[in-house]
Write a protein that holds these residues in place. Structure first.
Motif, short mmCIF file in Angstrom:
data_model
loop_
_atom_site.label_atom_id
_atom_site.label_comp_id
_atom_site.label_asym_id
_atom_site.label_seq_id
_atom_site.Cartn_x
_atom_site.Cartn_y
_atom_site.Cartn_z
N PRO A 147 -60.48 -42.86 86.79
CA PRO A 147 -60.72 -44.04 85.95
C PRO A 147 -61.56 -43.70 84.73
O PRO A 147 -62.22 -42.65 84.67
CB PRO A 147 -61.48 -44.98 86.89
N VAL A 148 -61.53 -44.63 83.77
CA VAL A 148 -62.43 -44.55 82.62
C VAL A 148 -63.73 -45.24 83.02
O VAL A 148 -63.72 -46.41 83.42
CB VAL A 148 -61.82 -45.25 81.38
N ILE A 149 -64.83 -44.53 82.95
CA ILE A 149 -66.11 -45.08 83.36
C ILE A 149 -66.88 -45.51 82.12
O ILE A 149 -67.24 -44.67 81.27
CB ILE A 149 -66.94 -44.05 84.16
N GLU A 190 -66.22 -51.66 89.31
CA GLU A 190 -65.97 -52.03 87.91
C GLU A 190 -65.43 -50.83 87.13
O GLU A 190 -65.89 -50.51 86.03
CB GLU A 190 -67.25 -52.57 87.24
N GLU A 191 -64.44 -50.16 87.73
CA GLU A 191 -63.82 -49.01 87.08
C GLU A 191 -62.62 -49.48 86.26
O GLU A 191 -61.90 -50.39 86.65
CB GLU A 191 -63.36 -48.00 88.13
N VAL A 192 -62.39 -48.83 85.14
CA VAL A 192 -61.27 -49.16 84.26
C VAL A 192 -60.17 -48.13 84.49
O VAL A 192 -60.36 -46.93 84.20
CB VAL A 192 -61.70 -49.18 82.78
N GLY A 206 -56.59 -51.68 84.08
CA GLY A 206 -56.98 -52.52 85.21
C GLY A 206 -58.47 -52.41 85.45
O GLY A 206 -59.05 -51.33 85.26
N LEU A 207 -59.09 -53.50 85.84
CA LEU A 207 -60.52 -53.52 86.12
C LEU A 207 -60.71 -53.78 87.61
O LEU A 207 -60.45 -54.89 88.10
CB LEU A 207 -61.23 -54.59 85.29
#
Length: 657
Positions: free
Chosen positions: A545-547, A535-537, A529-530
């Motif tokens: 989150p994946v940054i 704008e974190e994944v 999810g974005l």
């Protein structure tokens, strides 16, 4: 990636007859269609030493999971069947033509009551005559000049309707660049004849019109009507300007398409000059992605199939002569097939000397320049897309390359008219033909989380259902490689599953999507999810989150996909909301659907005129009988003879007439 040896047919299974073959991937999707004079010889070449295959051929045979073939009676039948399947299934690894630019056409909508002259791009429409292609500047100047002599309507439908209601023409009618059929200055029949003259002039009969005007000019001068003679003189000058704009390159009775190609191991740039009446009427260019180690003759054969047999091709788009640098494979059958499409003879030739050969050299020079320009433009784009996909794969720790990404977004206003969108990206490029939109109702419309769960469930439930249908169809037609001509499985509406699902939102939306996939038993599709704010994944089951770096190409790609899904969802939501905000008394008439409402309003022009009409007059509308006409009349009038409430825009309260 599959090992070609795992699905290679056994020795002796493949017949030596002519036929058409299809490579399918693990999901049953047709990814390549080809034909062969000798099926055994052709198919065995795909399972040779991988080191001898072109890169794209190598990728195709390792992407495929099965191969099938169909025997036909002749090479002509193979050509026709191959074309039909390429057109129907759009296989990923077949020749893909990308125009180096979008060329406009001069179009005349002869199918309308008042034909319209306009500049058009994109797909062709039925009942419309097309001339071109042209460059943007030249076509505008040509159209403006010709409207002086042939004042055909060029306004939009909205402008036409306003003029009809007001009884006053638009500006073009006042400056004599439109015959103003909207206000009755010319009858529909005479206006259509004027549009036909426009088409005849553009179709190559320019000298006839110029000669006629010159005779009228001389007659007016002889009668000392010098004002009329001056107007006719200006018209002659205008037509000659259009007629002489293109240089005469061949004899005046020559109608031909002249092709040339510049190619390397992976791509080919194709250029064509359209010669009509001995003059160059247009130019166009394509870039061809070469899939297999095809000869030039085979390349030209595939090219002719797509250019002259495509969706937007018409009979008059196929000329009598097609000039190419090398004769296509099976050119006799190809010429016969094109002749059937054209309803007239077609010859395919290689010019060896004279004016045609000199023109071929010019087209070749254009192809060479187009290849240089294409490579300089595409190098950056291709590198950027590849880098973005690689960054995403590494950041999300995915085992497979991201060949296909789907993004979902929910749109609504305070929980009303809830809709969802699905956009598709393959190899980093949008595939708009596979975009989908969903209307969401009931409990699924309670909140964004429930809506996301619903749309993901529906999308992949449809995929599983279609997968089961394909499996049943495959079992009905026999084992893989069966050489019969049984019917194909139904064409998939949802293609094949993505490697990555992107949802617009954070943890709740991601978890809802992951839960929907788990409930369906799908475990090989990644979900992220974005979130808009930072704008974190987000990934399912993760507390953090994946940054991705702000300068990351992977993040830019996710943002572009998310924004495209948002745009697509918003446009659908606005359309649905606008439709829901309009209520009409006609909606309550039993048996009066949207199509008949449209026909009724088209017949009378407005709801006010329908209300004033008698039952007999309403019954004259298309699709109406006495019973339905009486029901409409009763709905528009109360029992005491007063009028019923008019149609109202529920958002503004404005009366819709």
């Amino acid at each position: 990636m599959a090992d070609p040896a795992s699905y290679r047919p056994k020795p002796g299974e493949i017949p030596t007859d002519p036929g058409v073959y299809r490579f399918r991937d693990e999901h049953g999707r047709i990814i390549y269609v080809g034909k062969a004079k000798n099926l055994r010889s052709r198919l065995n070449s795909y399972f040779a030493n991988p080191a001898t295959l072109l890169p794209k051929t190598h990728a195709m045979v390792h992407h495929a999971a099965s191969v099938q073939w169909t025997i036909v009676g002749s090479e002509l039948e193979a050509l026709q069947l191959e074309y039909t399947w390429i057109k129907e299934f759009a296989p990923r690894y077949n020749l893909a033509f990308r125009d180096d630019k979008t060329y406009p056409y001069l179009a005349v909508s002869m199918g309308e009551k008042y034909p319209r002259v306009q500049v058009m791009r994109g797909e062709r429409r039925k009942g419309t005559r097309y001339f071109g292609p042209y460059t943007a500047g030249a076509i505008r100047e040509t159209m403006d000049t010709l409207l002086r002599v042939f004042p055909v309507r060029s306004c939009s439908p909205g402008v036409l309707r306003r003029a009809e209601r007001s009884g006053r023409p638009c500006l073009l009618g006042y400056i004599d660049k439109c015959a103003a059929p909207c206000v009755g200055r010319i009858s529909p029949e005479d206006h259509k004849a004027l549009a036909q003259d426009f088409c005849d002039f553009m179709g190559g009969e320019a000298k006839r019109f110029i000669g006629t005007l010159e005779k009228k000019m001389a007659a007016a001068a002889a009668e000392m009507d010098y004002e009329q003679a001056a107007r006719l003189r200006d018209d002659v000058i205008a037509l000659k300007k259009v007629f002489e704009r293109n240089a005469v390159v061949l004899t005046e009775d020559t109608n031909a398409d002249v092709f040339a190609v510049e190619q390397d191991e992976l791509e080919a740039a194709v250029q064509v000059f359209y010669v009509r009446g001995g003059r160059i009427r247009g130019q166009r260019g394509w870039v061809v992605e070469k899939v297999e180690d095809a000869t030039d003759a085979e390349l030209w054969e595939h090219f002719m199939q797509q250019v002259y047999g495509g969706e937007d091709a018409e009979q008059d788009s196929i000329p009598r002569q097609i000039l190419v640098p090398e004769l296509p494979a099976n050119h006799e059958y190809l010429a016969q097939w094109l002749g059937e499409l054209r309803n007239g003879p077609v010859s395919i030739k290689v010019p060896m000397r004279g004016e045609k050969a000199a023109l071929m050299d010019t087209v070749k020079a254009n192809a060479r320049q187009a290849m240089v320009l294409h490579k300089s433009r595409r190098a950056g784009d291709l590198t950027t897309r590849s880098l973005a996909l690689q960054e995403l794969q590494e950041a999300l720790e995915l085992p497979m390359p991201l060949l296909r990404i789907e993004c979902f977004d929910i749109s609504h206003v305070q929980g009303t008219n809830v809709v969802a969108s699905m956009v598709v990206v393959e190899d980093g490029l949008a595939k708009k033909g596979e975009y989908r939109k969903f209307a969401i109702t009931g409990d699924a419309a309670i909140d964004d989380t429930a809506s996301m769960h619903d749309v993901i469930t529906r999308r992949f439930r449809n995929y599983l259902a279609e997968k089961e249908e394909r499996a049943k169809a495959a079992s009905a037609t026999g084992e893989v490689g069966a050489g019969d001509s049984s019917a194909e499985a139904p064409k998939a509406k949802f293609a094949y599953p993505p490697n990555l699902v992107v949802v617009d939102g954070g943890v709740p939306q991601v978890n809802a999507a992951a839960r929907a996939l788990a409930e369906l038993g799908i475990s090989d599709v990644a979900v992220v999810g974005l979130a808009k704010r930072l704008e974190e994944v987000w990934v399912p089951g993760s507390d953090f989150p994946v940054i991705l770096p702000r300068s990351s190409e992977g993040l830019y790609m996710l943002q572009r996909i998310r924004d495209e899904a948002h745009r697509f969802a918003i446009s659908f939501h606005r359309a649905k909301r606008g439709k829901a905000m309009t209520a009409s008394v006609l909606d309550s008439v039993p048996g009066l659907g949207a199509a008949k409402q449209k026909a009724l309003l088209a017949h009378f022009g407005s709801l006010k005129k329908v209300r004033a009409a008698t039952v007999e007059e309403i019954a004259q509308a298309k699709g109406f009988g006495p019973v339905l006409a009486q029901a409409v009349h009763d709905a528009l009038h109360t029992g005491d003879g007063t009028e019923a409430a008019p149609a109202v825009n529920m958002a503004t309260g404005e009366i819709i007439d």
